[in-house]
Design a protein around this motif. Structure first.
Motif, short mmCIF file in Angstrom:
data_model
loop_
_atom_site.label_atom_id
_atom_site.label_comp_id
_atom_site.label_asym_id
_atom_site.label_seq_id
_atom_site.Cartn_x
_atom_site.Cartn_y
_atom_site.Cartn_z
N ILE A 107 8.07 -6.95 -0.02
CA ILE A 107 7.68 -8.37 -0.15
C ILE A 107 7.15 -8.63 -1.57
O ILE A 107 7.46 -9.65 -2.19
CB ILE A 107 6.64 -8.76 0.93
CG1 ILE A 107 7.31 -8.73 2.32
CG2 ILE A 107 6.04 -10.14 0.65
CD1 ILE A 107 6.36 -8.92 3.48
N HIS A 108 6.40 -7.68 -2.10
CA HIS A 108 5.87 -7.79 -3.46
C HIS A 108 7.02 -7.87 -4.48
O HIS A 108 7.01 -8.70 -5.39
CB HIS A 108 4.97 -6.59 -3.75
CG HIS A 108 4.57 -6.45 -5.18
ND1 HIS A 108 3.72 -7.34 -5.81
CD2 HIS A 108 4.91 -5.52 -6.12
CE1 HIS A 108 3.56 -6.96 -7.07
NE2 HIS A 108 4.26 -5.87 -7.27
N LEU A 109 8.03 -7.01 -4.29
CA LEU A 109 9.17 -6.99 -5.21
C LEU A 109 9.97 -8.28 -5.15
O LEU A 109 10.67 -8.64 -6.09
CB LEU A 109 10.08 -5.80 -4.90
CG LEU A 109 9.55 -4.43 -5.34
CD1 LEU A 109 10.43 -3.31 -4.79
CD2 LEU A 109 9.46 -4.32 -6.86
N GLN A 110 9.86 -8.99 -4.01
CA GLN A 110 10.58 -10.25 -3.85
C GLN A 110 9.71 -11.46 -4.24
O GLN A 110 10.05 -12.60 -3.93
CB GLN A 110 11.09 -10.39 -2.41
CG GLN A 110 12.18 -9.38 -2.07
CD GLN A 110 12.65 -9.49 -0.63
OE1 GLN A 110 12.78 -10.59 -0.09
NE2 GLN A 110 12.92 -8.36 0.00
N GLY A 111 8.59 -11.18 -4.90
CA GLY A 111 7.79 -12.27 -5.46
C GLY A 111 6.55 -12.66 -4.68
O GLY A 111 5.80 -13.53 -5.12
N GLY A 112 6.33 -12.05 -3.52
CA GLY A 112 5.14 -12.37 -2.73
C GLY A 112 3.88 -11.84 -3.38
O GLY A 112 3.90 -10.80 -4.05
N GLN A 113 2.78 -12.54 -3.16
CA GLN A 113 1.48 -12.08 -3.67
C GLN A 113 0.81 -11.32 -2.54
O GLN A 113 0.25 -11.92 -1.62
CB GLN A 113 0.64 -13.30 -4.10
CG GLN A 113 -0.57 -12.92 -4.93
CD GLN A 113 -1.32 -14.16 -5.40
OE1 GLN A 113 -0.73 -15.20 -5.66
NE2 GLN A 113 -2.65 -14.05 -5.49
N VAL A 114 0.90 -10.01 -2.57
CA VAL A 114 0.50 -9.16 -1.44
C VAL A 114 -0.88 -8.54 -1.67
O VAL A 114 -1.15 -7.97 -2.73
CB VAL A 114 1.53 -8.04 -1.21
CG1 VAL A 114 1.13 -7.16 -0.03
CG2 VAL A 114 2.93 -8.62 -1.00
N THR A 115 -1.75 -8.67 -0.66
CA THR A 115 -3.06 -8.02 -0.70
C THR A 115 -3.20 -7.12 0.52
O THR A 115 -2.99 -7.55 1.65
CB THR A 115 -4.20 -9.06 -0.70
OG1 THR A 115 -3.99 -9.98 -1.77
CG2 THR A 115 -5.55 -8.38 -0.87
N VAL A 116 -3.52 -5.84 0.27
CA VAL A 116 -3.56 -4.82 1.32
C VAL A 116 -4.99 -4.39 1.60
O VAL A 116 -5.80 -4.26 0.68
CB VAL A 116 -2.73 -3.57 0.88
CG1 VAL A 116 -2.77 -2.48 1.94
CG2 VAL A 116 -1.30 -3.96 0.56
N TYR A 117 -5.28 -4.15 2.88
CA TYR A 117 -6.54 -3.50 3.24
C TYR A 117 -6.27 -2.43 4.30
O TYR A 117 -5.50 -2.65 5.24
CB TYR A 117 -7.57 -4.49 3.81
CG TYR A 117 -8.74 -3.77 4.46
CD1 TYR A 117 -9.67 -3.07 3.67
CD2 TYR A 117 -8.87 -3.71 5.85
CE1 TYR A 117 -10.70 -2.36 4.26
CE2 TYR A 117 -9.91 -3.00 6.44
CZ TYR A 117 -10.82 -2.32 5.64
OH TYR A 117 -11.83 -1.60 6.22
N ASP A 118 -6.88 -1.25 4.11
CA ASP A 118 -6.78 -0.16 5.08
C ASP A 118 -8.13 0.55 5.14
O ASP A 118 -8.75 0.77 4.09
CB ASP A 118 -5.68 0.83 4.65
CG ASP A 118 -5.41 1.89 5.70
OD1 ASP A 118 -4.46 1.72 6.49
OD2 ASP A 118 -6.16 2.90 5.76
N PRO A 119 -8.59 0.93 6.32
CA PRO A 119 -9.91 1.56 6.43
C PRO A 119 -10.05 2.88 5.67
O PRO A 119 -11.13 3.22 5.21
CB PRO A 119 -10.08 1.79 7.94
CG PRO A 119 -9.20 0.76 8.58
CD PRO A 119 -8.03 0.61 7.66
N LYS A 120 -8.98 3.68 5.56
CA LYS A 120 -9.10 4.99 4.93
C LYS A 120 -8.06 5.29 3.85
O LYS A 120 -8.21 6.26 3.09
CB LYS A 120 -8.99 6.10 5.99
CG LYS A 120 -10.14 6.14 6.98
CD LYS A 120 -11.43 6.60 6.33
CE LYS A 120 -12.60 6.57 7.30
NZ LYS A 120 -13.89 6.89 6.63
N GLY A 121 -7.00 4.51 3.78
CA GLY A 121 -5.89 4.88 2.90
C GLY A 121 -5.83 4.18 1.56
O GLY A 121 -4.81 4.26 0.85
#
Length: 447
Positions: free
Chosen positions: A353-367
Protein backbone atom coordinates in the motif's frame (compact mmCIF):
# COMPACT_ATOMS: atom_id res chain seq x y z
CA UNK A 1 27.70 -39.29 35.79
CA UNK A 2 25.23 -36.60 34.65
CA UNK A 3 25.19 -35.82 30.93
CA UNK A 4 26.68 -32.55 29.74
CA UNK A 5 24.97 -30.85 26.81
CA UNK A 6 26.13 -28.35 24.22
CA UNK A 7 23.80 -26.36 21.98
CA UNK A 8 25.33 -25.19 18.68
CA UNK A 9 23.59 -22.03 17.46
CA UNK A 10 21.84 -19.73 19.94
CA UNK A 11 19.12 -18.10 17.86
CA UNK A 12 15.42 -18.61 18.49
CA UNK A 13 15.62 -22.41 18.60
CA UNK A 14 19.04 -22.75 20.22
CA UNK A 15 18.62 -20.18 23.00
CA UNK A 16 15.28 -21.74 23.96
CA UNK A 17 16.68 -25.29 23.86
CA UNK A 18 19.75 -24.35 25.92
CA UNK A 19 17.68 -22.64 28.62
CA UNK A 20 15.19 -25.53 28.72
CA UNK A 21 17.97 -28.14 29.06
CA UNK A 22 19.35 -26.17 32.03
CA UNK A 23 15.83 -26.08 33.49
CA UNK A 24 15.71 -29.90 33.15
CA UNK A 25 18.83 -30.07 35.34
CA UNK A 26 21.68 -30.47 32.85
CA UNK A 27 24.93 -28.55 32.66
CA UNK A 28 24.72 -26.73 29.32
CA UNK A 29 27.21 -24.88 27.12
CA UNK A 30 25.77 -22.78 24.28
CA UNK A 31 27.99 -21.96 21.31
CA UNK A 32 27.61 -19.29 18.64
CA UNK A 33 29.90 -17.56 16.15
CA UNK A 34 28.28 -14.12 16.59
CA UNK A 35 30.02 -12.25 19.46
CA UNK A 36 27.12 -9.81 20.05
CA UNK A 37 24.68 -12.69 20.53
CA UNK A 38 26.96 -14.45 23.04
CA UNK A 39 27.50 -11.23 25.01
CA UNK A 40 23.76 -10.63 25.28
CA UNK A 41 23.07 -14.19 26.42
CA UNK A 42 25.84 -14.00 29.04
CA UNK A 43 23.98 -11.01 30.48
CA UNK A 44 20.74 -13.01 30.44
CA UNK A 45 19.27 -10.95 27.59
CA UNK A 46 17.26 -12.69 24.88
CA UNK A 47 18.15 -12.27 21.19
CA UNK A 48 14.43 -12.14 20.35
CA UNK A 49 11.07 -11.71 22.09
CA UNK A 50 9.81 -15.06 23.35
CA UNK A 51 7.50 -15.22 26.42
CA UNK A 52 9.18 -16.83 29.43
CA UNK A 53 12.64 -17.17 27.86
CA UNK A 54 14.33 -14.23 29.58
CA UNK A 55 13.11 -15.45 32.98
CA UNK A 56 14.54 -18.91 32.24
CA UNK A 57 17.90 -17.42 31.23
CA UNK A 58 18.08 -15.37 34.42
CA UNK A 59 17.32 -18.51 36.39
CA UNK A 60 20.26 -20.47 34.95
CA UNK A 61 22.96 -18.33 33.25
CA UNK A 62 26.26 -18.48 35.16
CA UNK A 63 27.34 -15.18 36.70
CA UNK A 64 23.81 -13.84 37.25
CA UNK A 65 23.04 -13.42 40.93
CA UNK A 66 20.79 -16.17 42.27
CA UNK A 67 21.05 -18.35 39.14
CA UNK A 68 21.76 -22.09 39.13
CA UNK A 69 24.89 -21.41 37.04
CA UNK A 70 24.12 -24.45 34.87
CA UNK A 71 24.13 -22.49 31.60
CA UNK A 72 27.24 -20.92 30.03
CA UNK A 73 28.08 -19.58 26.56
CA UNK A 74 31.21 -19.75 24.43
CA UNK A 75 32.63 -19.16 20.93
CA UNK A 76 35.30 -21.84 21.35
CA UNK A 77 34.66 -25.05 19.35
CA UNK A 78 37.42 -26.94 21.22
CA UNK A 79 35.78 -26.11 24.56
CA UNK A 80 32.39 -27.30 23.24
CA UNK A 81 33.86 -30.54 21.82
CA UNK A 82 35.57 -31.36 25.12
CA UNK A 83 32.60 -30.36 27.30
CA UNK A 84 29.65 -32.15 25.72
CA UNK A 85 28.37 -35.72 25.80
CA UNK A 86 25.40 -34.68 23.64
CA UNK A 87 25.71 -31.87 21.05
CA UNK A 88 22.45 -30.35 19.76
CA UNK A 89 22.77 -28.60 16.38
CA UNK A 90 20.19 -25.77 16.30
CA UNK A 91 21.36 -23.55 13.45
CA UNK A 92 19.20 -21.88 10.80
CA UNK A 93 18.26 -23.49 7.47
CA UNK A 94 16.91 -20.57 5.37
CA UNK A 95 15.66 -20.70 1.80
CA UNK A 96 18.54 -20.61 -0.68
CA UNK A 97 18.75 -17.26 -2.45
CA UNK A 98 16.88 -17.33 -5.76
CA UNK A 99 15.76 -20.95 -5.29
CA UNK A 100 13.13 -23.02 -3.46
CA UNK A 101 15.77 -25.32 -1.96
CA UNK A 102 17.04 -25.20 1.62
CA UNK A 103 20.41 -23.56 2.39
CA UNK A 104 22.36 -26.19 4.35
CA UNK A 105 25.54 -24.09 4.67
CA UNK A 106 25.02 -23.28 8.38
CA UNK A 107 24.39 -26.92 9.32
CA UNK A 108 27.34 -28.14 7.23
CA UNK A 109 29.60 -25.47 8.74
CA UNK A 110 28.54 -26.36 12.31
CA UNK A 111 29.24 -30.08 11.78
CA UNK A 112 32.57 -29.34 10.06
CA UNK A 113 33.65 -27.02 12.90
CA UNK A 114 32.61 -29.44 15.66
CA UNK A 115 33.91 -32.73 14.16
CA UNK A 116 37.70 -32.21 14.70
CA UNK A 117 37.08 -31.65 18.42
CA UNK A 118 35.14 -34.86 19.06
CA UNK A 119 37.96 -36.95 20.52
CA UNK A 120 35.83 -39.26 22.64
CA UNK A 121 32.37 -40.91 22.51
CA UNK A 122 29.67 -38.33 21.72
CA UNK A 123 26.20 -38.00 20.28
CA UNK A 124 25.49 -35.21 17.78
CA UNK A 125 21.78 -34.42 17.51
CA UNK A 126 20.32 -32.41 14.64
CA UNK A 127 17.30 -30.28 15.50
CA UNK A 128 17.27 -28.03 12.43
CA UNK A 129 14.68 -28.58 9.68
CA UNK A 130 16.61 -30.20 6.82
CA UNK A 131 15.94 -31.92 3.47
CA UNK A 132 15.40 -35.67 3.84
CA UNK A 133 18.70 -37.49 3.31
CA UNK A 134 20.80 -34.88 5.14
CA UNK A 135 21.29 -37.02 8.26
CA UNK A 136 22.76 -39.91 6.25
CA UNK A 137 25.26 -37.55 4.66
CA UNK A 138 26.20 -35.85 7.95
CA UNK A 139 26.60 -39.18 9.78
CA UNK A 140 29.09 -40.29 7.12
CA UNK A 141 30.96 -36.97 7.45
CA UNK A 142 31.25 -37.33 11.25
CA UNK A 143 32.49 -40.94 10.98
CA UNK A 144 35.22 -39.80 8.61
CA UNK A 145 36.30 -36.53 10.24
CA UNK A 146 35.80 -36.93 14.01
CA UNK A 147 38.95 -38.28 15.75
CA UNK A 148 36.72 -40.67 17.78
CA UNK A 149 35.37 -42.14 14.51
CA UNK A 150 32.60 -44.69 15.06
CA UNK A 151 32.24 -43.59 18.71
CA UNK A 152 30.60 -40.38 17.43
CA UNK A 153 26.97 -41.08 16.55
CA UNK A 154 24.33 -38.91 14.90
CA UNK A 155 20.63 -38.67 15.71
CA UNK A 156 17.86 -36.50 14.27
CA UNK A 157 15.39 -34.92 16.69
CA UNK A 158 13.21 -32.34 14.87
CA UNK A 159 11.84 -29.35 16.78
CA UNK A 160 8.11 -28.56 16.81
CA UNK A 161 8.24 -25.14 18.45
CA UNK A 162 5.49 -22.57 18.00
CA UNK A 163 6.74 -19.00 18.32
CA UNK A 164 5.15 -17.52 21.40
CA UNK A 165 5.00 -20.95 23.07
CA UNK A 166 8.58 -22.16 22.52
CA UNK A 167 9.52 -22.56 26.21
CA UNK A 168 6.35 -24.54 26.93
CA UNK A 169 6.83 -26.65 23.78
CA UNK A 170 10.41 -27.53 24.76
CA UNK A 171 9.70 -28.39 28.40
CA UNK A 172 6.33 -30.09 27.74
CA UNK A 173 6.44 -31.30 24.11
CA UNK A 174 3.33 -32.86 22.53
CA UNK A 175 5.66 -35.51 21.04
CA UNK A 176 9.36 -36.32 20.82
CA UNK A 177 10.62 -37.85 17.59
CA UNK A 178 14.14 -39.27 17.43
CA UNK A 179 15.73 -40.74 14.32
CA UNK A 180 18.55 -43.06 15.43
CA UNK A 181 20.68 -45.92 14.13
CA UNK A 182 21.69 -47.55 17.41
CA UNK A 183 20.59 -48.33 20.95
CA UNK A 184 23.20 -46.03 22.52
CA UNK A 185 21.81 -42.95 20.74
CA UNK A 186 18.25 -43.85 21.79
CA UNK A 187 19.38 -44.47 25.40
CA UNK A 188 21.12 -41.07 25.61
CA UNK A 189 18.10 -39.22 24.20
CA UNK A 190 15.76 -41.04 26.60
CA UNK A 191 18.05 -39.75 29.39
CA UNK A 192 17.95 -36.19 28.03
CA UNK A 193 14.15 -36.22 27.78
CA UNK A 194 13.42 -38.34 30.87
CA UNK A 195 11.39 -35.59 32.57
CA UNK A 196 8.92 -34.80 29.74
CA UNK A 197 8.59 -38.53 28.94
CA UNK A 198 7.75 -39.23 32.59
CA UNK A 199 5.12 -36.48 32.37
CA UNK A 200 3.49 -38.24 29.41
CA UNK A 201 5.14 -36.84 26.25
CA UNK A 202 5.14 -39.64 23.62
CA UNK A 203 8.68 -40.73 22.62
CA UNK A 204 8.80 -42.02 19.04
CA UNK A 205 11.87 -43.82 17.69
CA UNK A 206 12.29 -43.81 13.89
CA UNK A 207 14.94 -44.04 11.19
CA UNK A 208 16.73 -40.89 9.98
CA UNK A 209 14.54 -40.29 6.92
CA UNK A 210 11.24 -40.51 8.81
CA UNK A 211 12.46 -38.13 11.54
CA UNK A 212 13.50 -35.61 8.88
CA UNK A 213 10.17 -35.97 7.05
CA UNK A 214 7.99 -35.57 10.17
CA UNK A 215 8.73 -31.84 10.53
CA UNK A 216 8.30 -30.92 6.86
CA UNK A 217 5.15 -33.06 6.65
CA UNK A 218 3.64 -31.41 9.74
CA UNK A 219 4.34 -27.91 8.39
CA UNK A 220 2.96 -28.85 4.97
CA UNK A 221 -0.25 -30.13 6.55
CA UNK A 222 -0.72 -26.95 8.61
CA UNK A 223 -0.03 -24.78 5.56
CA UNK A 224 -2.59 -26.81 3.60
CA UNK A 225 -5.24 -26.25 6.30
CA UNK A 226 -4.64 -22.50 6.32
CA UNK A 227 -4.70 -22.17 2.53
CA UNK A 228 -7.79 -24.40 2.33
CA UNK A 229 -9.85 -22.10 4.53
CA UNK A 230 -8.50 -19.06 2.67
CA UNK A 231 -9.63 -20.64 -0.62
CA UNK A 232 -13.06 -21.14 0.98
CA UNK A 233 -13.03 -17.45 1.96
CA UNK A 234 -12.61 -16.53 -1.73
CA UNK A 235 -15.59 -18.73 -2.62
CA UNK A 236 -17.65 -17.28 0.26
CA UNK A 237 -17.00 -13.75 -0.99
CA UNK A 238 -18.09 -14.70 -4.50
CA UNK A 239 -21.21 -16.49 -3.20
CA UNK A 240 -21.99 -14.10 -0.31
CA UNK A 241 -21.36 -16.79 2.32
CA UNK A 242 -19.70 -16.46 5.73
CA UNK A 243 -16.36 -18.26 6.03
CA UNK A 244 -16.29 -17.87 9.83
CA UNK A 245 -19.56 -19.81 10.18
CA UNK A 246 -18.40 -22.31 7.56
CA UNK A 247 -15.14 -22.92 9.50
CA UNK A 248 -17.06 -23.32 12.76
CA UNK A 249 -19.41 -25.87 11.19
CA UNK A 250 -16.71 -28.05 9.60
CA UNK A 251 -14.51 -27.70 12.71
CA UNK A 252 -17.04 -29.65 14.79
CA UNK A 253 -16.08 -32.72 12.73
CA UNK A 254 -13.24 -34.18 14.81
CA UNK A 255 -11.63 -35.59 11.67
CA UNK A 256 -11.10 -31.95 10.60
CA UNK A 257 -10.78 -30.05 13.90
CA UNK A 258 -11.13 -26.33 14.62
CA UNK A 259 -7.47 -25.29 14.70
CA UNK A 260 -5.86 -23.39 11.81
CA UNK A 261 -9.26 -22.75 10.23
CA UNK A 262 -9.43 -18.97 10.59
CA UNK A 263 -9.42 -17.30 7.19
CA UNK A 264 -7.22 -14.24 6.74
CA UNK A 265 -4.14 -12.86 5.02
CA UNK A 266 -2.28 -16.15 5.28
CA UNK A 267 0.81 -17.59 6.90
CA UNK A 268 4.35 -16.22 7.00
CA UNK A 269 7.33 -16.34 9.33
CA UNK A 270 10.67 -18.09 9.09
CA UNK A 271 9.31 -21.66 8.90
CA UNK A 272 6.15 -22.53 6.96
CA UNK A 273 6.84 -20.72 3.64
CA UNK A 274 10.48 -21.81 3.30
CA UNK A 275 9.83 -25.33 4.60
CA UNK A 276 7.11 -26.18 2.08
CA UNK A 277 9.27 -24.79 -0.74
CA UNK A 278 12.31 -26.78 0.40
CA UNK A 279 10.09 -29.89 0.63
CA UNK A 280 8.97 -29.43 -2.98
CA UNK A 281 12.57 -28.90 -4.11
CA UNK A 282 13.79 -32.03 -2.32
CA UNK A 283 10.91 -34.14 -3.66
CA UNK A 284 11.97 -33.06 -7.15
CA UNK A 285 15.57 -34.16 -6.48
CA UNK A 286 14.25 -37.55 -5.33
CA UNK A 287 12.07 -37.95 -8.44
CA UNK A 288 8.87 -37.65 -6.37
CA UNK A 289 7.97 -34.09 -7.39
CA UNK A 290 4.45 -35.03 -8.53
CA UNK A 291 3.59 -36.11 -4.99
CA UNK A 292 3.94 -32.51 -3.80
CA UNK A 293 2.62 -30.46 -6.72
CA UNK A 294 -0.37 -29.52 -4.52
CA UNK A 295 2.01 -27.55 -2.28
CA UNK A 296 2.69 -25.15 -5.15
CA UNK A 297 -1.01 -24.23 -5.14
CA UNK A 298 -0.99 -23.98 -1.31
CA UNK A 299 1.90 -21.50 -1.58
CA UNK A 300 0.11 -19.62 -4.38
CA UNK A 301 -3.18 -19.30 -2.44
CA UNK A 302 -1.22 -18.06 0.56
CA UNK A 303 0.68 -15.36 -1.34
CA UNK A 304 -2.54 -14.32 -3.15
CA UNK A 305 -4.16 -13.41 0.19
CA UNK A 306 -1.82 -10.47 0.62
CA UNK A 307 -2.76 -8.96 -2.74
CA UNK A 308 -6.45 -9.61 -2.01
CA UNK A 309 -6.17 -7.60 1.22
CA UNK A 310 -4.63 -4.68 -0.69
CA UNK A 311 -7.44 -4.80 -3.29
CA UNK A 312 -10.13 -5.10 -0.59
CA UNK A 313 -8.70 -1.96 1.03
CA UNK A 314 -8.73 -0.14 -2.32
CA UNK A 315 -12.38 -1.13 -2.91
CA UNK A 316 -13.46 0.06 0.53
CA UNK A 317 -11.73 3.41 -0.06
CA UNK A 318 -13.73 3.95 -3.25
CA UNK A 319 -11.71 1.94 -5.77
CA UNK A 320 -9.21 4.63 -6.78
CA UNK A 321 -5.53 5.20 -6.06
CA UNK A 322 -4.09 5.10 -2.52
CA UNK A 323 -2.37 8.44 -3.07
CA UNK A 324 -3.20 10.77 -0.19
CA UNK A 325 -5.06 8.08 1.80
CA UNK A 326 -4.04 7.55 5.42
CA UNK A 327 -3.88 3.85 6.31
CA UNK A 328 -3.42 2.56 9.89
CA UNK A 329 -1.96 -0.96 10.15
CA UNK A 330 -2.38 -2.84 13.43
CA UNK A 331 0.28 -5.54 13.50
CA UNK A 332 3.73 -6.03 11.96
CA UNK A 333 4.81 -9.48 13.15
CA UNK A 334 3.80 -12.62 11.25
CA UNK A 335 1.92 -13.85 14.36
CA UNK A 336 1.15 -12.58 17.88
CA UNK A 337 3.40 -13.17 20.93
CA UNK A 338 6.54 -12.80 18.82
CA UNK A 339 8.76 -10.00 17.48
CA UNK A 340 9.46 -11.98 14.28
CA UNK A 341 8.71 -10.04 11.07
CA UNK A 342 10.31 -12.51 8.63
CA UNK A 343 8.00 -12.93 5.61
CA UNK A 344 5.26 -11.17 7.59
CA UNK A 345 1.97 -10.91 5.64
CA UNK A 346 1.10 -7.80 7.69
CA UNK A 347 4.26 -5.93 6.70
CA UNK A 348 3.93 -7.15 3.12
CA UNK A 349 0.43 -5.63 2.86
CA UNK A 350 1.61 -2.41 4.54
CA UNK A 351 4.57 -2.22 2.15
CA UNK A 352 2.43 -2.79 -0.97
CA UNK A 353 0.00 0.00 0.00
CA UNK A 354 2.91 2.32 0.81
CA UNK A 355 4.51 1.64 -2.59
CA UNK A 356 1.19 2.53 -4.23
CA UNK A 357 1.16 5.95 -2.59
CA UNK A 358 -0.71 5.31 0.66
CA UNK A 359 0.41 7.05 3.84
CA UNK A 360 0.87 4.01 6.08
CA UNK A 361 1.35 4.09 9.86
CA UNK A 362 2.11 0.80 11.66
CA UNK A 363 1.82 -0.20 15.30
CA UNK A 364 2.80 -3.56 16.83
CA UNK A 365 3.21 -4.42 20.53
CA UNK A 366 6.60 -6.16 20.11
CA UNK A 367 7.78 -6.02 16.49
CA UNK A 368 8.44 -2.29 15.99
CA UNK A 369 12.27 -2.38 16.00
CA UNK A 370 12.47 -5.31 13.60
CA UNK A 371 9.79 -3.78 11.34
CA UNK A 372 11.63 -0.43 11.23
CA UNK A 373 14.89 -2.11 10.22
CA UNK A 374 13.12 -4.06 7.45
CA UNK A 375 10.78 -1.28 6.21
CA UNK A 376 12.33 2.04 7.31
CA UNK A 377 10.15 4.08 4.92
CA UNK A 378 6.84 3.17 6.61
CA UNK A 379 5.42 5.38 9.36
CA UNK A 380 5.40 4.00 12.91
CA UNK A 381 3.35 4.92 15.97
CA UNK A 382 3.83 4.20 19.67
CA UNK A 383 0.27 2.98 20.22
CA UNK A 384 -2.79 1.73 18.36
CA UNK A 385 -4.59 5.00 19.09
CA UNK A 386 -1.69 7.03 17.67
CA UNK A 387 -1.58 4.85 14.52
CA UNK A 388 -5.32 5.28 13.94
CA UNK A 389 -5.35 9.06 14.46
CA UNK A 390 -6.60 10.68 11.21
CA UNK A 391 -6.77 7.36 9.35
CA UNK A 392 -9.15 6.81 6.44
CA UNK A 393 -9.02 3.05 7.03
CA UNK A 394 -7.73 0.70 9.76
CA UNK A 395 -6.28 -2.70 8.82
CA UNK A 396 -6.10 -5.36 11.54
CA UNK A 397 -3.34 -7.68 10.30
CA UNK A 398 -1.81 -9.48 13.32
CA UNK A 399 -4.16 -10.97 15.92
CA UNK A 400 -2.59 -9.62 19.12
CA UNK A 401 -4.82 -9.84 22.19
CA UNK A 402 -4.24 -6.11 22.72
CA UNK A 403 -6.10 -5.41 19.46
CA UNK A 404 -9.09 -7.55 20.44
CA UNK A 405 -9.40 -5.50 23.62
CA UNK A 406 -9.25 -2.07 21.96
CA UNK A 407 -11.91 0.52 22.76
CA UNK A 408 -13.70 0.76 19.39
CA UNK A 409 -15.50 3.97 20.45
CA UNK A 410 -12.29 5.80 21.45
CA UNK A 411 -10.56 4.66 18.28
CA UNK A 412 -13.53 5.87 16.22
CA UNK A 413 -13.18 9.37 17.65
CA UNK A 414 -9.51 9.44 16.58
CA UNK A 415 -10.00 8.10 13.03
CA UNK A 416 -10.95 10.26 10.05
CA UNK A 417 -13.58 7.66 9.14
CA UNK A 418 -14.76 4.53 10.93
CA UNK A 419 -13.70 1.85 8.47
CA UNK A 420 -11.93 -1.30 9.66
CA UNK A 421 -10.78 -4.29 7.59
CA UNK A 422 -10.09 -7.40 9.67
CA UNK A 423 -7.36 -9.35 7.90
CA UNK A 424 -7.42 -12.04 10.59
CA UNK A 425 -11.18 -12.40 11.25
CA UNK A 426 -10.27 -12.16 14.94
CA UNK A 427 -12.25 -9.07 16.01
CA UNK A 428 -15.91 -9.13 17.10
CA UNK A 429 -17.86 -7.51 14.23
CA UNK A 430 -20.79 -6.61 16.53
CA UNK A 431 -18.59 -4.62 18.93
CA UNK A 432 -17.16 -2.54 16.08
CA UNK A 433 -20.47 -2.05 14.26
CA UNK A 434 -22.16 -0.91 17.48
CA UNK A 435 -19.42 1.73 17.82
CA UNK A 436 -20.36 3.01 14.35
CA UNK A 437 -17.63 1.31 12.33
CA UNK A 438 -18.04 -0.26 8.91
CA UNK A 439 -16.47 -3.67 9.57
CA UNK A 440 -15.24 -5.90 6.75
CA UNK A 441 -13.70 -9.35 7.27
CA UNK A 442 -12.20 -11.59 4.60
CA UNK A 443 -14.80 -14.04 3.29
CA UNK A 444 -17.55 -12.58 5.47
CA UNK A 445 -20.76 -10.65 4.68
CA UNK A 446 -20.46 -6.88 4.91
CA UNK A 447 -23.68 -6.43 6.90
Amino acid sequence: MALKITVIGTGYLGATHAAAMAELGFEVLGLDVVPEKIEKLRRGEVPMYEPGLEELLHKHVAGIEGSSGRLRFTMDWAEAGEFGDVHFVCVNTPQRHGEYACDMSYVDSAIASLAPHLKGPALVVGKSTVPVGSADRLAAYLAEHAPAGADVELAWNPEFLREGFAVEDTLHPDRLVVGVRGERAEKLLREVYATPVAEGSPFMVTDFATAELVKTSANSFLATKISFINAMAEVCEAADGDVAKLAEAIGYDDRIGKKFLRAGIGFGGGCLPKDIRAFMARAGELGADQALTFLREIDSINMRQRGRMVELTRQELGGGAFLGKRVAVLGATFKPDSDDVRDSPALNVAGQIHLQGGQVTVYDPKGMDNARSLFPTLGYADSALEAVRGADVVLHLTEWREFRELDAQALGEAAAQRLILDGRNALDPEVWRKAGWRYRGMGRPTA
